[in-house]
Design a protein around this motif. Structure first.
Motif, PDB file in Angstrom:
ATOM      1  N   LEU A  83       0.826  -1.198   0.000  1.00  0.00           N
ATOM      2  CA  LEU A  83       0.000   0.000   0.000  1.00  0.00           C
ATOM      3  C   LEU A  83       0.865   1.255   0.000  1.00  0.00           C
ATOM      4  N   ASP A  84       2.027   1.161   0.617  1.00  0.00           N
ATOM      5  CA  ASP A  84       2.936   2.295   0.675  1.00  0.00           C
ATOM      6  C   ASP A  84       3.416   2.698  -0.714  1.00  0.00           C
ATOM      7  N   GLN A  85       3.366   1.746  -1.674  1.00  0.00           N
ATOM      8  CA  GLN A  85       3.841   2.021  -3.032  1.00  0.00           C
ATOM      9  C   GLN A  85       2.709   2.412  -3.976  1.00  0.00           C
ATOM     10  N   GLN A  86       1.465   2.366  -3.503  1.00  0.00           N
ATOM     11  CA  GLN A  86       0.328   2.644  -4.360  1.00  0.00           C
ATOM     12  C   GLN A  86       0.150   4.148  -4.539  1.00  0.00           C
ATOM     13  N   ASP A  87      -0.306   4.534  -5.737  1.00  0.00           N
ATOM     14  CA  ASP A  87      -0.641   5.924  -6.014  1.00  0.00           C
ATOM     15  C   ASP A  87      -1.957   6.249  -5.315  1.00  0.00           C
ATOM     16  N   SER A  88      -1.940   7.247  -4.424  1.00  0.00           N
ATOM     17  CA  SER A  88      -3.148   7.577  -3.661  1.00  0.00           C
ATOM     18  C   SER A  88      -4.275   8.036  -4.573  1.00  0.00           C
ATOM     19  N   GLY A  89      -3.923   8.736  -5.674  1.00  0.00           N
ATOM     20  CA  GLY A  89      -4.943   9.159  -6.625  1.00  0.00           C
ATOM     21  C   GLY A  89      -5.642   7.973  -7.259  1.00  0.00           C
ATOM     22  N   ARG A  90      -4.866   6.947  -7.578  1.00  0.00           N
ATOM     23  CA  ARG A  90      -5.446   5.734  -8.170  1.00  0.00           C
ATOM     24  C   ARG A  90      -6.367   5.033  -7.180  1.00  0.00           C
ATOM     25  N   LEU A  91      -5.933   4.945  -5.923  1.00  0.00           N
ATOM     26  CA  LEU A  91      -6.742   4.260  -4.913  1.00  0.00           C
ATOM     27  C   LEU A  91      -8.047   5.003  -4.646  1.00  0.00           C
ATOM     28  N   LEU A  92      -7.975   6.333  -4.554  1.00  0.00           N
ATOM     29  CA  LEU A  92      -9.184   7.107  -4.320  1.00  0.00           C
ATOM     30  C   LEU A  92     -10.150   6.990  -5.493  1.00  0.00           C
ATOM     31  N   LYS A  93      -9.598   7.009  -6.706  1.00  0.00           N
ATOM     32  CA  LYS A  93     -10.447   6.866  -7.899  1.00  0.00           C
ATOM     33  C   LYS A  93     -11.100   5.489  -7.903  1.00  0.00           C
ATOM     34  N   MET A  94     -10.339   4.481  -7.492  1.00  0.00           N
ATOM     35  CA  MET A  94     -10.872   3.118  -7.477  1.00  0.00           C
ATOM     36  C   MET A  94     -12.023   2.990  -6.480  1.00  0.00           C
ATOM     37  N   ILE A  95     -11.821   3.505  -5.268  1.00  0.00           N
ATOM     38  CA  ILE A  95     -12.841   3.378  -4.234  1.00  0.00           C
ATOM     39  C   ILE A  95     -14.038   4.285  -4.522  1.00  0.00           C
ATOM     40  N   GLY A  96     -13.761   5.497  -5.025  1.00  0.00           N
ATOM     41  CA  GLY A  96     -14.829   6.462  -5.229  1.00  0.00           C
ATOM     42  C   GLY A  96     -15.553   6.355  -6.554  1.00  0.00           C
ATOM     43  N   GLU A  97     -14.848   5.904  -7.613  1.00  0.00           N
ATOM     44  CA  GLU A  97     -15.440   5.912  -8.944  1.00  0.00           C
ATOM     45  C   GLU A  97     -15.515   4.525  -9.574  1.00  0.00           C
ATOM     46  N   ASP A  98     -14.410   3.798  -9.521  1.00  0.00           N
ATOM     47  CA  ASP A  98     -14.336   2.550 -10.290  1.00  0.00           C
ATOM     48  C   ASP A  98     -15.359   1.517  -9.830  1.00  0.00           C
ATOM     49  N   ILE A  99     -15.494   1.347  -8.512  1.00  0.00           N
ATOM     50  CA  ILE A  99     -16.451   0.352  -8.026  1.00  0.00           C
ATOM     51  C   ILE A  99     -17.872   0.758  -8.412  1.00  0.00           C
ATOM     52  N   GLU A 100     -18.163   2.064  -8.353  1.00  0.00           N
ATOM     53  CA  GLU A 100     -19.487   2.542  -8.779  1.00  0.00           C
ATOM     54  C   GLU A 100     -19.705   2.267 -10.263  1.00  0.00           C
ATOM     55  N   ALA A 101     -18.652   2.460 -11.071  1.00  0.00           N
ATOM     56  CA  ALA A 101     -18.780   2.249 -12.522  1.00  0.00           C
ATOM     57  C   ALA A 101     -19.093   0.795 -12.861  1.00  0.00           C
ATOM     58  N   MET A 102     -18.709  -0.126 -11.985  1.00  0.00           N
ATOM     59  CA  MET A 102     -18.964  -1.547 -12.240  1.00  0.00           C
ATOM     60  C   MET A 102     -20.449  -1.900 -12.153  1.00  0.00           C
ATOM     61  N   GLU A 103     -21.244  -0.982 -11.576  1.00  0.00           N
ATOM     62  CA  GLU A 103     -22.688  -1.218 -11.499  1.00  0.00           C
ATOM     63  C   GLU A 103     -23.277  -1.417 -12.897  1.00  0.00           C
ATOM     64  N   VAL A 104     -22.699  -0.739 -13.895  1.00  0.00           N
ATOM     65  CA  VAL A 104     -23.217  -0.836 -15.267  1.00  0.00           C
ATOM     66  C   VAL A 104     -23.221  -2.288 -15.740  1.00  0.00           C
ATOM     67  N   PHE A 105     -22.200  -3.029 -15.368  1.00  0.00           N
ATOM     68  CA  PHE A 105     -22.146  -4.426 -15.810  1.00  0.00           C
ATOM     69  C   PHE A 105     -23.238  -5.254 -15.126  1.00  0.00           C
ATOM     70  N   PHE A 106     -23.361  -5.108 -13.818  1.00  0.00           N
ATOM     71  CA  PHE A 106     -24.284  -5.962 -13.067  1.00  0.00           C
ATOM     72  C   PHE A 106     -25.751  -5.586 -13.285  1.00  0.00           C
ATOM     73  N   ALA A 107     -26.046  -4.284 -13.421  1.00  0.00           N
ATOM     74  CA  ALA A 107     -27.445  -3.855 -13.528  1.00  0.00           C
ATOM     75  C   ALA A 107     -27.864  -3.508 -14.945  1.00  0.00           C
ATOM     76  N   HIS A 108     -26.913  -3.071 -15.787  1.00  0.00           N
ATOM     77  CA  HIS A 108     -27.287  -2.548 -17.101  1.00  0.00           C
ATOM     78  C   HIS A 108     -26.616  -3.272 -18.262  1.00  0.00           C
ATOM     79  N   THR A 109     -26.001  -4.413 -17.981  1.00  0.00           N
ATOM     80  CA  THR A 109     -25.411  -5.201 -19.068  1.00  0.00           C
ATOM     81  C   THR A 109     -26.000  -6.608 -19.099  1.00  0.00           C
ATOM     82  N   VAL A 110     -25.832  -7.343 -18.025  1.00  0.00           N
ATOM     83  CA  VAL A 110     -26.315  -8.731 -18.003  1.00  0.00           C
ATOM     84  C   VAL A 110     -27.830  -8.813 -18.211  1.00  0.00           C
TER      85      VAL A 110
END
Length: 553
Positions: free
Chosen positions: A112-139
């Motif tokens: 974790l000490d080597q991770q880009d904080s911007g990448r981690l925040l984007k992942m937690i704040g945006e990326d997981i939300e974006a995955m909703e499209v697959f589960f609710a609006h794709t399948v």
């Protein structure tokens, strides 16, 4: 990010995540299909009523009741479709967040000490939300469109093979050809968009962390200019993506318009030829015109789907991140000796050595100063001693045992690390100091706080130990926050204390006060890391990290 995981593999892994929720998917797809059929039956029934009216027949109460039931059913089926579909999506996103946070805990602190904080925040704040499209609006839409196509094809074939062929061709263009065309053009745009968004978030976070230095050196205008420039780049990428979406939408409605004209021409020609009645022709035109909803949903899918796939790769890559081995011999001894023997270190993804050929035997019950400019490896050296990282060369000895043979967790339990910036959480003062350790009593907290000369300040707050700390209310000064960190470290009853630039944000008065508390209260090993000579003046021994080596001065 380099797309190491292929799309097919991503989809397979995402599908596995929802296997235990397949009953809810059946509910969502069933609701969608029944709702679609209801949508077609309503205008079809109205057309029948219209033709009956032209023939002089009054609508029966049964038919009117049927229309009422169809209208209510349409709303009910729509609700079921969205309820079950989004239940699957939000349930899965919750499980994904739990998996991500659990992974981050296992990666911490080394990876974790080597991770880009911007990448981690984007992942937690945006990326997981974006995955909703697959589960609710794709399948659900894909399966719904498949079932609907089979049902409609049977109806069209009965009416006219030519209408069936036209309908299937238009559905194919809307659901497959246009999305693929859009997807190919979206790929580079979304990759560029992801890159610039991560860069912007990282720059923004760095600006917040370094605000004091920016103000001190008069660089705020320059940094604001950089942020504005980066923001315009992000907006330009958003505009490019939106423009492509508008273009595809225009093409979709062009296809729909042309296909309706063709079906209408075929139907009217059939009426002229006596193949079927005008009533049937009218009905098939209306049904065809109202049948595009599932395919329009698929035609709009590429943007959301591409983002969902990109976000999924980010999340799955983190979940696949190799964890540092936590195995090793149990270590439940008081740390009495620490020594380095020709120690070297480089990060796994870099060839350049950060530290090289370091040898030293550190004396216990001494304050050991580690001098060096920022970035020379002072903190890295301490992280090797804490076994955040494993040294690449040489040997680190703890109590005459190789550190690589010992449990990393056991070693870290016996070391208190006090970072440059106090780590304060949006919780009570008590929880901040105990980190939810139930064995630490209020009496122990106040005793440690008194040693750190902050007890009276804590008790003077509105609710004492129950006072909640947050970033909006500045309850404590920078010096007081450092003493809170020190109180937390004393409560750990560590054998070794590591202070990483502890006075960099303090004035000379607070610096002297903090250093005096450290000398009086910290027993065992004390490492002071700083580039400031005034901070290291209280040290018993001073080592300098320079040119990748360690020298006693």
């Amino acid at each position: 990010m380099d797309n190491k995981i292929k799309t097919v593999s991503v989809i397979k892994r995402l599908v596995k995540l929802v296997k235990h929720l397949w009953m809810y998917y059946i509910g969502a797809i069933g609701g969608a299909v029944l709702g679609f059929i209801t949508t077609l039956l309503i205008p079809a029934t109205l057309i029948d009523l219209a033709w009956q009216g032209l023939d002089g027949h009054r609508p029966s109460l049964r038919t009117l009741l049927l229309l009422l039931i169809l209208g209510i059913s349409r709303g009910l089926f729509r609700y079921l479709e969205h309820y079950f579909g989004h239940y699957v999506a939000f349930k899965t996103l919750y499980e994904l967040r739990c998996m991500v946070f659990s992974k981050l805990r296992r990666l911490a602190p080394t990876k974790l000490d080597q991770q880009d904080s911007g990448r981690l925040l984007k992942m937690i704040g945006e990326d997981i939300e974006a995955m909703e499209v697959f589960f609710a609006h794709t399948v659900p839409p894909v399966l719904t469109a498949t079932i609907v196509t089979l049902l409609l094809s049977g109806y069209y074939v009965i009416v006219s093979p030519y209408i069936a062929l036209t309908a299937l061709l238009s559905y194919f263009i809307l659901a497959i050809i246009l999305p693929r065309f859009s997807s190919q053009r979206l790929q580079p745009l979304l990759a560029k968009q992801t890159k610039v968004r991560k860069a912007y978030i990282s720059l923004f976070l760095d600006s917040l962390k370094g605000m004091k230095e920016l103000l001190q050196f008069g660089q705020t205008k320059s940094r604001l200019s950089q942020l504005e420039k980066q923001s315009k780049t992000v907006n330009a990428c958003e505009k490019e993506v939106a423009s492509l979406q508008y273009f595809q939408s225009a093409l979709s409605f062009l296809v729909i318009g042309l296909s309706i004209i063709v079906v209408a021409a075929i139907a009217l020609h059939g009426v002229q030829q006596g193949t079927f009645s005008l009533s049937t022709a009218t009905k098939v035109i209306v049904i065809f015109s109202t049948s595009f909803a599932p395919y329009l949903e698929l035609s709009r899918l590429p943007l959301g789907f591409k983002r969902a796939m990109g976000a999924s790769r980010e999340v799955l890559t983190l979940l696949d991140e190799k964890e540092v081995a936590r195995t090793g011999q149990a270590f439940d001894e008081k740390i009495s000796s620490i020594s380095l023997d020709k120690v070297g270190f480089s990060y796994s993804n870099r060839e350049q050595m950060i530290l090289e050929n370091l040898s030293a035997t550190f004396e216990n019950h001494k304050i050991i100063g580690i001098m060096g400019e920022s970035g020379v490896g002072k903190s890295t050296l301490m992280k090797l001693i804490m076994r955040w990282y494993d040294n690449t060369m040489g040997t680190i000895w703890i109590n005459e045992k190789k550190i690589s043979d010992l449990s990393a967790r056991d070693i870290q339990k016996r070391i208190a690390y006090i970072p440059q910036i106090p780590q304060i959480f949006n919780q009570s003062i008590r929880d901040n100091l105990t980190l939810s350790n139930p064995d630490i009593t209020d009496e122990m907290i106040l005793e440690a706080a008194e040693k750190c000369r902050i007890k009276d300040i804590i008790l003077s707050t509105e609710q004492g130990l129950d006072t909640v700390l947050n970033n909006e209310q500045k309850i404590f000064s920078a010096g007081e926050l450092q003493r809170l960190e020190l109180t937390r470290a004393l409560l750990k009853k560590a054998d070794c204390y590591i202070f990483d630039e502890p006075t960099s944000n303090l004035d000379s008065l607070n610096e002297a006060s903090l250093l005096q508390v450290i000398r009086e209260q910290c027993n065992g090993y004390v490492f002071l890391l700083s580039h400031r000579e005034s901070t290291l003046a209280c040290s018993d021994l001073i080592y300098k990290v320079d040119d990748k080596t360690l020298k006693l001065i």
